[in-house]
Design an enzyme around this catalytic site. Structure first.
Site, PDB file in Angstrom:
ATOM      1  N   HIS A  26       0.804  -1.230   0.000  1.00 23.27           N
ATOM      2  CA  HIS A  26       0.000   0.000   0.000  1.00 23.27           C
ATOM      3  C   HIS A  26       0.834   1.276   0.000  1.00 23.27           C
ATOM      4  O   HIS A  26       0.288   2.368  -0.135  1.00 23.27           O
ATOM      5  CB  HIS A  26      -0.959   0.030   1.197  1.00 23.27           C
ATOM      6  CG  HIS A  26      -0.272   0.320   2.499  1.00 23.27           C
ATOM      7  ND1 HIS A  26       0.443  -0.619   3.179  1.00 23.27           N
ATOM      8  CD2 HIS A  26      -0.183   1.457   3.223  1.00 23.27           C
ATOM      9  CE1 HIS A  26       0.934  -0.097   4.276  1.00 23.27           C
ATOM     10  NE2 HIS A  26       0.581   1.168   4.326  1.00 23.27           N
TER      11      HIS A  26
HETATM   12  C1  UD1 Z   1      -2.584   5.210   5.938  1.00 20.40           C
HETATM   13  C2  UD1 Z   1      -1.310   5.688   6.643  1.00 20.40           C
HETATM   14  C3  UD1 Z   1      -0.241   4.618   6.531  1.00 20.40           C
HETATM   15  C4  UD1 Z   1      -0.741   3.293   7.036  1.00 20.40           C
HETATM   16  C5  UD1 Z   1      -1.993   2.928   6.260  1.00 20.40           C
HETATM   17  C6  UD1 Z   1      -2.579   1.614   6.664  1.00 20.40           C
HETATM   18  C7  UD1 Z   1      -0.805   8.074   6.638  1.00 20.40           C
HETATM   19  C8  UD1 Z   1       0.071   9.111   6.048  1.00 20.40           C
HETATM   20  N1  UD1 Z   1      -0.782   6.889   6.020  1.00 20.40           N
HETATM   21  O1  UD1 Z   1      -2.288   5.093   4.561  1.00 20.40           O
HETATM   22  O2  UD1 Z   1       0.876   5.006   7.305  1.00 20.40           O
HETATM   23  O3  UD1 Z   1       0.257   2.316   6.878  1.00 20.40           O
HETATM   24  O4  UD1 Z   1      -2.959   3.966   6.490  1.00 20.40           O
HETATM   25  O5  UD1 Z   1      -3.629   1.279   5.802  1.00 20.40           O
HETATM   26  O6  UD1 Z   1      -1.474   8.327   7.609  1.00 20.40           O
HETATM   27  N2  UD1 Z   1      -9.935   4.307   1.836  1.00 20.40           N
HETATM   28  C9  UD1 Z   1     -11.048   3.503   1.848  1.00 20.40           C
HETATM   29  N3  UD1 Z   1     -11.601   3.193   3.039  1.00 20.40           N
HETATM   30  C10 UD1 Z   1     -11.104   3.649   4.213  1.00 20.40           C
HETATM   31  C11 UD1 Z   1      -9.952   4.464   4.188  1.00 20.40           C
HETATM   32  C12 UD1 Z   1      -9.376   4.775   2.991  1.00 20.40           C
HETATM   33  O7  UD1 Z   1     -11.524   3.075   0.810  1.00 20.40           O
HETATM   34  O8  UD1 Z   1     -11.662   3.343   5.287  1.00 20.40           O
HETATM   35  C13 UD1 Z   1      -9.293   4.647   0.536  1.00 20.40           C
HETATM   36  C14 UD1 Z   1      -9.521   6.061   0.100  1.00 20.40           C
HETATM   37  O9  UD1 Z   1      -9.777   6.055  -1.249  1.00 20.40           O
HETATM   38  C15 UD1 Z   1      -8.170   6.741   0.372  1.00 20.40           C
HETATM   39  C16 UD1 Z   1      -7.177   5.596   0.266  1.00 20.40           C
HETATM   40  O10 UD1 Z   1      -7.893   4.446   0.684  1.00 20.40           O
HETATM   41  O11 UD1 Z   1      -7.904   7.756  -0.521  1.00 20.40           O
HETATM   42  C17 UD1 Z   1      -5.960   5.768   1.136  1.00 20.40           C
HETATM   43  O12 UD1 Z   1      -6.298   6.033   2.502  1.00 20.40           O
HETATM   44  P1  UD1 Z   1      -5.407   7.044   3.390  1.00 20.40           P
HETATM   45  O13 UD1 Z   1      -5.940   7.106   4.767  1.00 20.40           O
HETATM   46  O14 UD1 Z   1      -5.229   8.317   2.652  1.00 20.40           O
HETATM   47  O15 UD1 Z   1      -3.976   6.409   3.420  1.00 20.40           O
HETATM   48  P2  UD1 Z   1      -3.437   4.935   3.472  1.00 20.40           P
HETATM   49  O16 UD1 Z   1      -2.760   4.667   2.181  1.00 20.40           O
HETATM   50  O17 UD1 Z   1      -4.462   3.949   3.949  1.00 20.40           O
END
Ligand code: UD1
Length: 364
Positions: free
Chosen positions: A205
């Protein structure tokens, strides 16, 4: 003693669960749980509360996904009134996600004591958003709880005074040891037809791997060779799924019969899947630690780790994302038959108890 405990993203939930448990031995502690809503859907958030026995959050800030600046700012805006309303004695933040630094900053600026659990870890790679979050959170924390000696050494090198630093072990491993028996009852291996079979588990990820098409392509090319030998079970993170299927890589992946794409799994299913794997490939931080305890070979698809103890004692191999290096490391670990790994010091299931014992000292 009022403690505000902050969670936001998936890897935070297994870190806060043992703390919420440990508070129960101290009737004078009033723990409140604040969920920032950084992760918000059932598969990334809700079901972990149920499986880990975490109480429902007292407050949910519901910030959701956004750019780093917007997400961090929204969390700060929503968290400040919560701190003002509850006037806690301590704010606890865990890990290195945007929720960690956002709530840490609010605590520091409102004059509330800040404790950081999993302090001091450093990849020394400032292109990682998590590295920025770690450095900044540690710089403003009053109490820094470290999982491994490298964390203590890094903090001292950054000029943080000794009395703030505590080597306590690993709360994520507290959760793992507590739930391992329960996880063994999961039916995931039957559901995936994997019983008695050698298989690999893959998670990806990190933006550095999945936002860059060339790097992602290198990884997919290595997987193409591997999946001809062992099934690769790939519970796919939403960010990775979006990037894979918005490019030609998605079509390539679909043509690999041995690459089994799944939705993200719950904690118990995932733990069971890890425990019986022949090899794990990942760019996650937490999975490097979990495989170290489970003594399963882990190939970390990054050029560095902020968790060197997993390499020194454990089963972790830092491999990067180059096709040939991944395949060479994979063949090495599959042919190794004397896997003599050790458990890192203090990763014994008691980290949360140690933390709470230290926290209550000024509040006897
Ligand atoms: C975040 C953390 C990372 C951690 C990871 C675990 C930061 C900078 N990054 O990254 O350190 O290792 O979480 O997963 O805080 N989304 C969903 N459902 C959700 C949440 C997110 O579909 O419940 C999708 C959204 O489209 C979003 C993408 O996942 O844009 C990424 O989520 P985001 O919280 O921005 O960062 P992670 O890559 O998950």
């Amino acid at each position: 003693m009022k403690i505000l405990n902050v969670v936001g993203a998936r890897p935070n939930f297994m870190k806060i669960a043992p703390l919420m448990d440990a508070y129960k031995s101290y009737p004078h502690i009033e723990p409140l749980l604040i969920h920032t809503g950084q992760h918000y859907d059932n598969i990334m958030s809700e079901r972990f509360f149920e499986e880990l026995g975490i109480p429902q959050p007292d407050v949910n800030l519901q910030v959701g996904s956004a750019s780093h600046a917007v997400q961090t700012a929204e969390i700060m805006k929503a968290f400040e009134p919560v701190v003002q309303r509850h006037k806690p004695d301590v704010v606890i933040v865990v890990g290195d996600v945007n929720s960690t630094i956002a709530c840490g900053l609010v605590a520091a600026k409102t004059g509330v004591k800040l404790a950081h659990v999993e302090a001091g870890l450093r990849s020394f790679d400032r292109t990682m958003p998590e590295e920025i979050n770690r450095i900044l959170t540690d710089a403003i924390s009053d109490m820094l709880f470290c999982t491994e000696q490298s964390g203590v050494d890094n903090l001292k090198n950054e000029g943080i005074s000794d009395e703030k630093i505590h080597l306590v072990g690993n709360v994520m491993i507290d959760s793992l040891l507590k739930h391992l028996n329960k996880a063994q009852k999961s039916s995931i291996l039957e559901r995936l037809n994997l019983q008695g079979q050698k298989y690999a588990v893959l998670t990806l990820h990190r933006p550095s791997n999945v936002d860059d098409q060339h790097i992602f392509q290198d990884i997919i090319t290595a997987l193409d060779t591997m999946q001809k030998e062992v099934p690769i079970i790939f519970p796919i993170h939403p960010r990775t799924k979006k990037n894979l299927f918005s490019s030609a890589l998605g079509d390539q992946a679909k043509k690999m019969p041995g690459l089994k794409l799944l939705d993200p799994l719950g904690y118990l299913d995932f733990l069971q899947l890890l425990s019986s794997a022949a090899v794990v490939l990942t760019d996650s931080g937490g999975i490097q630690e979990e495989t170290a305890i489970l003594k399963i070979p882990c190939l970390t698809l990054r050029d560095n780790t902020e968790r060197p103890v997993t390499v020194k004692y454990g089963s972790n191999h830092i491999v990067g994302a180059d096709t040939d290096r991944i395949l060479a490391a994979y063949h090495n670990v599959m042919n190794e038959d004397n896997l003599n790994y050790q458990v890192p010091p203090l990763w014994d299931g008691q980290a949360a108890v140690r933390i709470v014992n230290i926290l209550v000292k000024p509040f006897p």
